[in-house]
Design a protein around this motif. Sequence first.
Motif, short mmCIF file in Angstrom:
data_model
loop_
_atom_site.label_atom_id
_atom_site.label_comp_id
_atom_site.label_asym_id
_atom_site.label_seq_id
_atom_site.Cartn_x
_atom_site.Cartn_y
_atom_site.Cartn_z
N GLY A 380 17.73 2.68 4.58
CA GLY A 380 18.90 3.46 4.23
C GLY A 380 19.77 3.74 5.44
N ALA A 381 20.97 4.20 5.19
CA ALA A 381 21.94 4.42 6.26
C ALA A 381 21.42 5.38 7.32
CB ALA A 381 23.24 4.95 5.66
N ASP A 382 20.63 6.37 6.91
CA ASP A 382 20.09 7.37 7.83
C ASP A 382 18.57 7.35 7.84
OD1 ASP A 382 22.68 8.61 8.56
OD2 ASP A 382 22.72 9.18 6.45
N ASP A 383 17.97 6.20 7.54
CA ASP A 383 16.51 6.10 7.41
C ASP A 383 15.99 7.18 6.48
OD1 ASP A 383 16.09 3.85 9.05
OD2 ASP A 383 16.20 5.08 10.85
N ASN A 384 16.70 7.37 5.39
CA ASN A 384 16.42 8.46 4.46
C ASN A 384 15.60 8.05 3.25
OD1 ASN A 384 19.16 7.16 4.18
ND2 ASN A 384 19.03 8.08 2.15
N VAL A 385 15.25 6.76 3.16
CA VAL A 385 14.53 6.26 2.00
C VAL A 385 13.16 5.73 2.43
CG1 VAL A 385 14.52 4.58 0.10
CG2 VAL A 385 16.66 5.67 0.82
N ILE A 386 12.12 6.25 1.81
CA ILE A 386 10.76 5.76 2.04
C ILE A 386 10.54 4.54 1.15
CG2 ILE A 386 8.30 6.33 1.93
CD1 ILE A 386 9.25 9.34 2.00
N LYS A 387 10.19 3.42 1.76
CA LYS A 387 10.02 2.18 0.99
C LYS A 387 8.55 1.98 0.62
CE LYS A 387 12.33 -1.56 2.38
NZ LYS A 387 12.82 -2.60 3.32
N VAL A 388 8.32 1.73 -0.65
CA VAL A 388 6.98 1.44 -1.17
C VAL A 388 6.97 -0.03 -1.55
CG1 VAL A 388 5.26 2.00 -2.93
CG2 VAL A 388 6.70 3.82 -1.95
N MET A 389 6.36 -0.86 -0.70
CA MET A 389 6.41 -2.32 -0.86
C MET A 389 5.03 -2.94 -0.63
SD MET A 389 9.97 -3.34 1.07
CE MET A 389 9.53 -5.09 1.00
N PRO A 390 4.06 -2.69 -1.51
CA PRO A 390 2.75 -3.30 -1.32
C PRO A 390 2.82 -4.81 -1.55
CG PRO A 390 2.72 -1.58 -3.02
CD PRO A 390 4.14 -1.90 -2.73
N PRO A 391 1.89 -5.58 -0.97
CA PRO A 391 1.78 -6.98 -1.36
C PRO A 391 1.60 -7.10 -2.87
CG PRO A 391 0.43 -6.56 0.57
CD PRO A 391 0.92 -5.22 0.08
N LEU A 392 2.14 -8.17 -3.44
CA LEU A 392 2.11 -8.32 -4.90
C LEU A 392 0.70 -8.49 -5.45
CD1 LEU A 392 5.13 -10.79 -5.35
CD2 LEU A 392 5.16 -8.30 -5.05
N ILE A 393 -0.23 -8.86 -4.59
CA ILE A 393 -1.61 -9.12 -5.02
C ILE A 393 -2.50 -7.89 -4.87
CG2 ILE A 393 -1.56 -11.61 -4.68
CD1 ILE A 393 -2.89 -9.23 -1.99
N SER A 394 -1.92 -6.75 -4.53
CA SER A 394 -2.70 -5.54 -4.27
C SER A 394 -3.47 -5.10 -5.53
CB SER A 394 -1.80 -4.40 -3.83
OG SER A 394 -1.11 -4.71 -2.63
N PRO A 395 -4.77 -4.85 -5.40
CA PRO A 395 -5.53 -4.34 -6.55
C PRO A 395 -5.03 -2.95 -6.95
CG PRO A 395 -7.00 -5.14 -4.81
CD PRO A 395 -5.63 -5.09 -4.22
N ASP A 396 -5.20 -2.62 -8.22
CA ASP A 396 -4.77 -1.33 -8.73
C ASP A 396 -5.36 -0.17 -7.92
OD1 ASP A 396 -3.64 -2.95 -10.61
OD2 ASP A 396 -4.58 -1.98 -12.35
N ASP A 397 -6.66 -0.28 -7.59
CA ASP A 397 -7.32 0.82 -6.88
C ASP A 397 -6.70 1.06 -5.51
OD1 ASP A 397 -9.02 1.16 -9.01
OD2 ASP A 397 -10.76 0.21 -8.07
N ASP A 398 -6.29 -0.02 -4.83
CA ASP A 398 -5.68 0.14 -3.51
C ASP A 398 -4.28 0.74 -3.62
OD1 ASP A 398 -7.89 -0.76 -2.20
OD2 ASP A 398 -7.13 -2.79 -1.82
N ILE A 399 -3.57 0.39 -4.67
CA ILE A 399 -2.25 1.00 -4.88
C ILE A 399 -2.41 2.49 -5.14
CG2 ILE A 399 -0.26 1.11 -6.42
CD1 ILE A 399 -0.39 -1.91 -6.64
N GLU A 400 -3.37 2.85 -5.96
CA GLU A 400 -3.63 4.27 -6.21
C GLU A 400 -4.04 4.98 -4.92
OE1 GLU A 400 -2.90 5.79 -8.88
OE2 GLU A 400 -2.88 4.31 -10.49
N LYS A 401 -4.86 4.32 -4.12
CA LYS A 401 -5.29 4.91 -2.84
C LYS A 401 -4.08 5.16 -1.93
CE LYS A 401 -8.22 3.91 1.19
NZ LYS A 401 -9.03 5.15 1.15
N GLY A 402 -3.18 4.18 -1.86
CA GLY A 402 -1.99 4.34 -1.04
C GLY A 402 -1.09 5.46 -1.55
N LEU A 403 -0.96 5.55 -2.87
CA LEU A 403 -0.14 6.62 -3.46
C LEU A 403 -0.77 7.99 -3.22
CD1 LEU A 403 0.91 4.88 -6.79
CD2 LEU A 403 2.34 5.26 -4.77
N ASP A 404 -2.11 8.05 -3.23
CA ASP A 404 -2.78 9.31 -2.89
C ASP A 404 -2.45 9.74 -1.47
OD1 ASP A 404 -3.98 9.38 -5.39
OD2 ASP A 404 -5.91 8.58 -4.69
N THR A 405 -2.47 8.77 -0.55
CA THR A 405 -2.16 9.07 0.86
C THR A 405 -0.71 9.51 1.00
OG1 THR A 405 -3.78 7.41 1.59
CG2 THR A 405 -2.13 8.12 3.20
#
Length: 424
Positions: A380-405
């Motif tokens: 973003g223009a002011d580094d105001n947007v947090i980007k969530v871009m996991p690899p497309l092959i990420s298992p569901d459990d790892d995505i949930e783990k990342g979202l928990d963090t």
Amino acid sequence: METINRLESEVRGYVRSFPKVFSTGKANWLTAEDGTQYLDFFSGAGAINYGHNDDVMKKALLDYIESDGITHGLDMATDAKIRFLETFEDVIMKPRGMDYKIQFPGPTGTNAVEAALKIARKVKGRDRVLFFTNAYHGMTLGALAVTGNASKRAGAGVCLCHSSPVPFSGYFGPDRDTADDLRMLLENSSSGYEKPAAIIVETVQGEGGINVADFDWLKKIETLCRDHDMLLIVDDIQAGVGRTGPFFSFEPAGISPDIITVSKSLSGYGTPLAITMIKPEYDIWEPGEHNGTFRGFNHAFITAIAALEHYWKDDKLEKNVLRMSDRIKERLDGIISQTGFKAEVRGRGFFIGIDCEQHELADEIAAECFKHHLILETAGADDNVIKVMPPLISPDDDIEKGLDTLEQAIHTVLDKHGLLSNAA
């Protein structure tokens, strides 16, 4: 890190955000030299859509190297290039009814954009190209001239000419159609707009802050190009190769760009590879008119072939990305609601952003995530947007783990500033 700080240029960027020495990577995890593992929600800024060191691609590449396959060949014919072209045609273009010539302009996305701009100007005999607010198309001078970010433009050191910015989809809010505004500018002889050669657009602006173009708006932009004798260039470098779900991000909009730029995850393995796709009637280059030493990296052709054959002969990957995209957005909306975080979630596929109303919080949250072994970046223009871009092959459990963090990081930062909702 001492060597990095002593010898690498001050221009270095990501190493400042992620001050660790990484030694290995597998799937959606990176391991530092001290053995600490980090969950990857960054994907090499979109260059590692299939994760790190995919076994199928790795075997194909090792077999090719072991056989003494050609590494460097300029734009000479190699069996690796021919197989890539045939595979790309059979797996990607034919099923989508696409007819394009493939140019290998150089190894990076900005090379693909430079070639697209040059051929558009050559075809139309006009020098001006329209681009959109918050656009990002690369760091070479031509691509930078169609990039919106002021700090990046300031690094050029010269006038960035022959381009004009226009408002992106939703730039003034949901109640104003900026495609209609653009039509008025183009059709008003007193607007001061010179007739452009082309319009260049991202369907989802990545570096610009995960700004998502409305599909009807994209169709209107395509119609404007047809009505006013302009070429439509879609920059699909970060949004493409499955990042939003389908292989090309513009597919759901039902548009047919005249020129398409593709790079980043095209090779599948993180090896550099870029193409500029040109409708045949516009491929009017003279031989060698646009050239370069690295116009096709054969090792990247090999991994790209393996990726296309493994992931794109059916729609399983696309469907899974779209399924988990809904889950990611649901989780993030819930976190925002629960914490009272003043932010907005937006995006498509595994290309999702959290736009923080208080801009400085985004970098703080990203840094807090890194402390807890999650890698993600801001945009973003002011580094105001947090980007969530996991690899497309990420298992569901790892995505949930990342979202928990990420959730815990948001709690920590909001609490630090006294912004955490009492309900949380």
